[in-house]
Design a protein around this motif. Structure first.
Motif, PDB file in Angstrom:
ATOM      1  N   VAL A  43       0.875  -1.341  -0.040  1.00 32.81           N
ATOM      2  CA  VAL A  43       0.281   0.351  -0.347  1.00 32.81           C
ATOM      3  C   VAL A  43       0.928   1.194   0.306  1.00 32.81           C
ATOM      4  O   VAL A  43       1.942   1.246   0.890  1.00 32.81           O
ATOM      5  N   GLY A  44       0.671   2.030  -1.295  1.00 40.01           N
ATOM      6  CA  GLY A  44       1.413   2.979  -0.823  1.00 40.01           C
ATOM      7  C   GLY A  44       3.478   3.061  -1.090  1.00 40.01           C
ATOM      8  O   GLY A  44       3.369   4.014  -1.458  1.00 40.01           O
ATOM      9  N   GLU A  45       3.862   2.015  -2.053  1.00 43.17           N
ATOM     10  CA  GLU A  45       4.698   1.929  -2.440  1.00 43.17           C
ATOM     11  C   GLU A  45       4.327   1.784  -4.069  1.00 43.17           C
ATOM     12  O   GLU A  45       4.225   1.261  -4.376  1.00 43.17           O
ATOM     13  N   ASP A  46       5.784   2.253  -4.626  1.00 45.70           N
ATOM     14  CA  ASP A  46       5.354   1.676  -6.233  1.00 45.70           C
ATOM     15  C   ASP A  46       6.430   0.076  -6.401  1.00 45.70           C
ATOM     16  O   ASP A  46       6.300  -0.541  -7.130  1.00 45.70           O
ATOM     17  N   GLY A  47       7.061  -0.643  -4.783  1.00 49.16           N
ATOM     18  CA  GLY A  47       7.643  -1.558  -5.196  1.00 49.16           C
ATOM     19  C   GLY A  47       8.772  -1.995  -5.968  1.00 49.16           C
ATOM     20  O   GLY A  47       8.747  -1.442  -5.901  1.00 49.16           O
TER      21      GLY A  47
END
Length: 75
Positions: A43-47
């Motif tokens: 959640v809320g991360e680019d990966g």
């Protein structure tokens, strides 16, 4: 406990293999998902790029190809 799928982040794999993480990222971009490259996203991360065991084996082969074509060590 049954079979557990596990993966290792690119930074962890770089440490395990003694490779520079930025260089390894460039090499790993050549690996397709069917060959063991995946992205883990929160959640809320680019990966973050990650690899299951078979993906690490494929990455090792690709590292060897790059090192043989560019000489030993980092480019």
């Amino acid at each position: 406990m049954g079979h557990v799928n596990r993966g290792f982040t690119l930074s962890h794999v770089a440490e395990m293999l003694g490779e520079d993480e930025e260089w390894l990222f460039e090499v790993a971009e050549e690996i397709d998902t069917e060959d063991g490259q995946l992205w883990v996203v929160g959640v809320g991360e680019d990966g973050v790029m990650a690899f299951p065991d078979d993906g690490i084996e494929n990455l090792k082969e690709l590292i060897a190809i790059h090192q043989n074509s560019h000489g030993e060590g980092l480019p």
